[in-house]
Design an enzyme around this catalytic site. Structure first.
Site, short mmCIF file in Angstrom:
data_model
loop_
_atom_site.label_atom_id
_atom_site.label_comp_id
_atom_site.label_asym_id
_atom_site.label_seq_id
_atom_site.Cartn_x
_atom_site.Cartn_y
_atom_site.Cartn_z
N LYS A 141 0.83 -1.21 0.00
CA LYS A 141 0.00 0.00 0.00
C LYS A 141 0.86 1.26 0.00
CE LYS A 141 -3.53 2.78 0.55
NZ LYS A 141 -4.44 3.09 -0.57
N CYS A 167 -3.85 10.16 0.94
CA CYS A 167 -3.01 9.01 0.58
C CYS A 167 -1.65 9.45 0.07
CB CYS A 167 -3.72 8.15 -0.46
SG CYS A 167 -5.18 7.30 0.18
#
Length: 427
Positions: free
Chosen positions: A227, A281
């Site tokens: 991720k 993010c």
């Protein structure tokens, strides 16, 4: 470490009838709705009473494509409800924020994940599954397993070797984009990082309720790193484009022409620059890697610094034009972190507008079709003056294009005004 592999025989999810999603924000609510639409009984948990009340009324508190109709339907059928404190369930999905601390340390903050884990500890029972979706530093899943074991010494957790594991843990990060969340939740491949192979198989069985992409089983630490790697990769590539835009700007060269021509090379694909990098993010996750390996992550750190510096470059150009004409007004078009979403998290455009409004009071106008999503009173406290974009373009002599919302497409590039087009909206 488990060898990554596509799961062909996941543990059936029929035994998981109830799913509790902790955190009903931009990731948690769409995820909860998808599980509810698949037939699971879903209980969403959020500390915001406004979010709880809105969802129980069948009205999402965030804007996201067809989410309104999906939530309304799931609430009406009784498959989705929201509460303010955890209740018993068969599976728990933690989807809470994981910010970073202030610069220059930019240390990861997993306190919300820890708090979520502590909140579910009293209601855990043998056979439960706990999944972390929050973007987290490598080792967070194991840390949460030990935290839960301390809270519930009567249960066995997967960090400690034992003949049986009472509660299974996995890290299964989302990889979706605002505006296309529901589609990508279903279609995108999913990394299933269980702390044991059994944890991976059980989590795969759960996600198979609605995921049509591949569920690829791995281990928790690998999934955590995957991720972070995905968003760090994107950040590095954006940094190249942003750095190039500043070099070209200083040299008086049109960066959009440079990129378009360079991209005609068969092995070159340069991204478009912008006013910086925002969202929860890409603007945050690379710091998790830097914090874990500060001596090694030199390129990743530099990319973050380049992207964090881009708003200052835009501000300097706006100041130059405003200082040259003390009577001039400017309009900042678009303040969200990306086009056509109501998300202002980590938005460089919002920071640019706030800085200009503070430095040039009464001379800065702002326009964004999603301004209603800002907290009540935010504009007044930040000194922002919002007006419809048609009016703003009429009043201003300087146009700072920050976010290319579709709503702005009705306007051609103003020929009679100074324009700072940070996104190539009018190229």
């Amino acid at each position: 470490m488990q060898t990554p592999q596509a799961s062909h025989s996941p543990v059936p999810a029929e035994g998981i009838r109830t799913v509790s999603v902790i955190g009903l924000g931009y990731i948690g609510l769409p995820t909860a709705a998808m599980f509810a639409a698949s037939g699971k009984q879903v209980v969403g948990v959020d500390i915001s009473q406004h979010a709880v009340d809105s969802i129980n009324a069948g009205k999402p508190h965030i804007e996201e494509g067809d989410l309104d109709a999906l939530v309304e339907r799931c609430v009406a059928t009784g498959h989705l409800r929201a509460v303010a404190a955890p209740v018993q369930a068969d599976a728990f999905i933690i989807a809470v924020p994981t910010p970073v601390g202030p610069a220059p340390q930019n240390e990861p903050d997993i306190s919300f994940v820890e708090a979520a884990a502590r909140s579910i500890a009293p209601v855990l029972k043998q056979g439960d599954l706990v999944i972390i979706e929050s973007t987290s530093p490598v080792g967070t899943t194991g840390h949460i397993s030990r935290l839960l074991a301390a809270e519930r010494p009567d249960l066995c957790f997967p960090h400690a070797p034992a003949e049986t594991t009472d509660v299974h843990l996995a890290y299964c990060p989302e990889r979706i984009i605002p505006g296309k969340m529901l589609k990508e939740l279903v279609e995108n491949d999913r990394i299933i990082g269980g702390m044991t192979p059994e944890c991976s198989r059980i989590a795969t069985g759960l996600y198979s309720a609605f995921v049509r992409g591949q569920c690829i089983e791995s281990d928790d630490r690998t999934a955590e790193m995957v991720k972070l790697t995905e968003n760090a990769f994107r950040d590095v590539n954006i940094a190249f484009a942003n750095e190039l835009s500043m070099i070209c700007g200083d040299a008086g060269i049109n960066v959009w022409d440079v990129i378009a021509l360079a991209n005609r090379h068969p092995r070159v694909s340069i991204l478009n620059p912008g006013p910086g990098v925002g969202g929860h993010c890409i603007a945050v996750d690379p710091w998790f890697i830097v914090a874990s390996a500060p001596e090694r992550a030199r390129l990743i750190r530099t990319a973050r610094e380049v992207n964090d510096a881009k708003p200052g470059y835009v501000l300097a150009e706006a100041r130059r034009l405003l200082d040259a004409d003390p009577a001039a007004k400017a309009v900042c078009l678009g303040l969200t972190y990306k086009p056509d979403v109501d998300d202002f998290r980590e938005s460089p455009s919002l920071e640019i507008a706030k800085a200009l409004s503070s430095e040039y009071p009464g001379r800065i106008l702002c326009s964004d079709p999603y301004a209603h999503a800002l907290p009540a009173g935010f504009a007044d406290r930040a000194g922002l003056v919002f007006v419809p974009h048609v009016d703003a373009l009429t009043q201003a002599s300087l146009v700072v294009m920050l976010v290319g919302h579709t709503a702005f497409r009705v306007h051609a590039r103003p020929a009679d005004k100074h324009v700072i087009d940070t996104t190539g909206f009018w190229i």
